[in-house]
Motif scaffolding. Structure first.
Motif, PDB file in Angstrom:
ATOM      1  N   ILE A 175       0.835  -1.193   0.000  1.00  0.00           N
ATOM      2  CA  ILE A 175       0.000   0.000   0.000  1.00  0.00           C
ATOM      3  C   ILE A 175       0.869   1.242   0.000  1.00  0.00           C
ATOM      4  N   GLN A 176       1.948   1.205   0.787  1.00  0.00           N
ATOM      5  CA  GLN A 176       2.825   2.368   0.822  1.00  0.00           C
ATOM      6  C   GLN A 176       3.438   2.645  -0.544  1.00  0.00           C
ATOM      7  N   ASP A 177       3.836   1.568  -1.255  1.00  0.00           N
ATOM      8  CA  ASP A 177       4.392   1.762  -2.593  1.00  0.00           C
ATOM      9  C   ASP A 177       3.373   2.397  -3.522  1.00  0.00           C
ATOM     10  N   THR A 178       2.166   1.807  -3.541  1.00  0.00           N
ATOM     11  CA  THR A 178       1.115   2.328  -4.410  1.00  0.00           C
ATOM     12  C   THR A 178       0.846   3.784  -4.085  1.00  0.00           C
ATOM     13  N   ALA A 179       0.719   4.064  -2.797  1.00  0.00           N
ATOM     14  CA  ALA A 179       0.409   5.423  -2.376  1.00  0.00           C
ATOM     15  C   ALA A 179       1.454   6.387  -2.900  1.00  0.00           C
ATOM     16  N   ARG A 180       2.727   6.019  -2.768  1.00  0.00           N
ATOM     17  CA  ARG A 180       3.801   6.924  -3.180  1.00  0.00           C
ATOM     18  C   ARG A 180       3.685   7.250  -4.668  1.00  0.00           C
ATOM     19  N   ILE A 181       3.424   6.227  -5.463  1.00  0.00           N
ATOM     20  CA  ILE A 181       3.308   6.423  -6.914  1.00  0.00           C
ATOM     21  C   ILE A 181       2.137   7.355  -7.234  1.00  0.00           C
ATOM     22  N   LEU A 182       0.977   7.049  -6.642  1.00  0.00           N
ATOM     23  CA  LEU A 182      -0.226   7.801  -6.995  1.00  0.00           C
ATOM     24  C   LEU A 182      -0.168   9.223  -6.457  1.00  0.00           C
TER      25      LEU A 182
END
Lengths: 499, 499
Positions: A175-182
């Motif tokens: 989730i942290q990875d996705t959040a950073r990208i978005l």
């Protein structure tokens, strides 16, 4: 439920929000509006509360499937509560209920206001209103693209395959990875809009506030006349463009920014979104031309484009009083209020993809009536839609109808007339902002009875969190399980994840 | 499609209706209203048309599954057209569009009228209006309990198991058996109501007309003030009782009359119907008491009971102008308009059973969110509901929403205001009668633009025939198959039936 782990996350969120609570202070200093203490005290209270939670409860290594619901709901409740403090301490609102309403309206990116006049507010408070939108918008992107699919909420699991980041795995790291990208996409768009608005002669302060409210599809403006205040075709065009952008699935933007522009048009929901926008714009322009609502052709076209985008994306900015438009335009706009943005956007409402599947099912049913022995399937793009998703959409509609009916019943029972009451529920449940009549685009929600404000605040929260999340927490079953850890459901996701 | 066979059935129906067209003649003679020629000429035209069809087209031994749709739709169109002739020839209405509206409103048991005053009509024409309801009601009972389940329309196949007569078999012989049984129940109730009304001092003429309109859940009255004209608690009670009865599945009445009274309460839809009626009555009485709508307690109770039953069963009789009631009552009544009667009753609307399954699904979904690996099923009474039925309900809702949206859009585009326009669509699509504002209970539909009347007439037909039936006929697929008999679908029902 791992209560400690949930409260630990909530504490971290409140600490983060406390940092954001400091950002209006430079504005307060610059405009000398005397609000520095208000924000400082609010931030300190936030740090005490958040820090207290973080210190008292250990973080859990892994949070379970069911804990996700509690994290999501308590996060939004916590944000709304802490975010209401500056309104309360600054004394710009009459009651704490009003403060909570305005704060929830901000964090859920609804944009309904209890204020008749916004220019009279201190600049730093205006900035805070816009910032709550932007902060809430960040939360929604993570929520719809990373958390809800894992929780299997109302068909949202469908988008998992198309997402850039996580798979059905443990919540935290991916989730942290996705959040950073978005979020980088979100920040990039916000900065671009600020720049473009300033090129059009908008002040830095107004540009920042409006960009925050646009990308979050919120709708709070720094002017009572909303975007209509600027009276500029250029500025309206910029806002229209970014409202439209904010209504698109952010994972499409991620692909688009990496050069895969074709992914937009390949996405069936996006095509439906473009089609519906075009249909509504054309219909409304024609109706306003026939009825002669405006003297000039250009104003008819401008307001038509602006209002359709603003309502369909659930932003709620205004350049025109559409409550005075011909009936057919009002019906069309109210209908668009239900639709909302695409899934994975910051927009609210039912979402284009649910509607698309809904009508695809009607078509399949008709075909099945003519060819009873044929077995039909429904595809979204090239992906076959599983029956479970279709049926979860039926459940979503049932909850939606029940919520809409009960909320409208309570609001009208408090003496609010039927057009005001029902459109107020539509406007808050779908996170839009203005409704019709006494809550119309040039009106506000301040005059409603306190209990109606509480109901509408609940609608904002429930609508924003796709109903299921909130309603699940209201079932005795959810809490019964929590109390009996021996009966705790074996977590399929956890068990199947290799460490 | 076996066009000949379909037209032969239509011809027989028109011949039957021609016999009914003669029944107003004795009333015309008795009241000396000079309408004898009108009905005679209409009947002769009916005999010519119907006889022509019967003589030109041979009956088919067996009609196929797909022919059923055409039989149903053309039957109602044919009835509405032939039934409009007396209105047209008598000169009581301004245009043929008005005559068709009133006739369709009769045969679909809607009860919306284009007449501002009904007392000025010749008695025989008033009788004809009531008779169209009663004739239409007979059609609906057969339609919903014998024909639609065979066609697999929107979840109606569910009731097949509980029905007294037919199984999934050839259309003709079993349908006639079922029809005979159910019609005798219908006639028995009608006669009882006539008797009870006459015991209350109502004239034979008024008693017959009101009993016809009650059992069909129609709503045409012989008085502009509707049932309020009699201003009698006894008469209102009789009408309330029979409206309620008419909203119940007629196959339950069949069992009940054979002594199995327990079958009522064993039926889950019936229990839901009782619960919803009670909830609405209590809420509305409390609201009207708080708002002090009426001076006396007894009038508040009487109007509360009457209006709830009238709207929920989609009858549309009036004893009060609910458009002047407090907003919460109006919202509740408009919401009830969508619900309608039970499946297999003469009532319109979405039907209680669909709503029940809808909410059962939402509950199951919530449970599945908490226990993701649990496999849930939905039961109606003791019967497990197949997924196909649930999904066909989703399709039904999609068609319903689309129809509602498009019709409201067109009606408001013609300049009708949003409350009038949207409630007119609600009132016709659900076969109720009155809406709110300019089509409210003390208003009429006569002032609407002609095109709006055409749209609303279509809504009555589509709503009455459960949408699917009408929409299927509008798909190119249906007619493409009809033109290519070599591709004709192998009829599962026919093939599997032993001769």
């Amino acid at each position: 439920m791992r209560t400690g782990g949930v409260l630990n996350i909530l504490g971290k969120l409140l600490l983060l929000l406390s940092i954001f609570l400091l950002t209006p202070i430079p504005f307060s200093y610059y405009y000398d509006d005397g609000m520095m203490t208000v924000f400082l005290v609010s931030a300190i209270l936030g740090v005490m509360l958040g820090g207290g939670l973080v210190c008292s409860f250990q973080p859990e290594e892994e949070l379970g499937y069911r804990d996700g619901f509690a994290v999501v709901v308590f996060s939004w409740l916590g944000m709304a509560l802490l975010g209401a403090l500056p309104y309360y301490f600054s004394g710009v609102m009459d009651s704490f209920v009003d403060c909570i309403f305005e704060s929830m309206s901000g964090f859920t990116t609804t944009g309904s206001t209890i204020l008749a006049q916004v220019e009279i507010l201190p600049k730093s408070v205006l900035f805070w209103r816009a910032l709550t939108h932007w902060f809430g918008g960040m939360g929604i992107i993570v929520l719809t693209l990373a958390i809800l699919p894992l929780l299997g909420i109302g068909g949202m699991q469908l988008f998992q395959a198309e997402m850039p980041g996580p798979t059905k795995d443990r919540l935290a790291p991916r989730i942290q990875d996705t959040a950073r990208i978005l979020w980088s996409v979100y920040v990039l768009f916000t900065l671009t809009e600020i720049l473009l608005l300033m090129l059009g002669g908008v002040s830095f302060f107004d540009a920042v506030c409006h960009a925050f409210a646009t990308l979050a599809t919120g709708g709070f403006s720094t002017h009572t006349a909303s975007v209509g205040f600027f009276d500029s075709a250029y500025i309206e065009s910029v806002v229209i463009f970014f409202m439209f952008v904010a209504g698109v699935n952010f994972s499409l933007h991620y692909h688009g920014l990496r050069g895969r522009m074709s992914s937009y048009w390949q996405n069936e929901e996006f095509r439906f979104y473009v089609f519906l926008t075009a249909f509504a714009v054309v219909t409304i322009i024609i109706a306003n031309l026939i009825y002669g609502t405006y003297d000039s052709f250009s104003q008819t076209v401008r307001t038509g484009f602006f209002q359709v985008t603003s309502i369909l994306t659930t932003t709620g900015f205004g350049t025109a009083d559409f409550d005075s438009w011909p009936p057919v335009c009002k019906i069309l706009l109210v209908s668009l209020m239900f639709v909302g943005g695409c899934a994975g956007s910051t927009g609210g409402g039912i979402k284009h993809v649910r509607l698309l599947l809904f009508f695809k099912y009607a078509r399949l049913q008709l075909r099945n009536l003519i060819h009873p022995q044929a077995v039909g399937t429904i595809k979204l793009g090239k992906v076959k839609v599983p029956r479970e998703v279709l049926i979860s959409i039926l459940g979503f509609f049932a909850l939606y109808v029940a919520f809409f009916f009960l909320a409208t019943l309570v609001v009208t029972a408090l003496g609010v007339d039927i057009v005001t009451g029902s459109t107020a529920v539509v406007a808050t449940l779908n996170n839009i902002g203005p409704g019709l009549h006494l809550v119309g685009p040039v009106q506000h929600y301040g005059h409603l009875p306190p209990l109606a404000k509480v109901v509408l605040t609940t609608c904002m929260l429930a609508g924003r969190l796709e109903l299921y999340t909130v309603v699940v927490l209201l079932t005795p079953d959810y809490w019964a399980m929590a109390k009996k850890p021996v009966l705790r459901w074996k977590q399929g996701t956890k068990a199947s994840t290799p460490k």
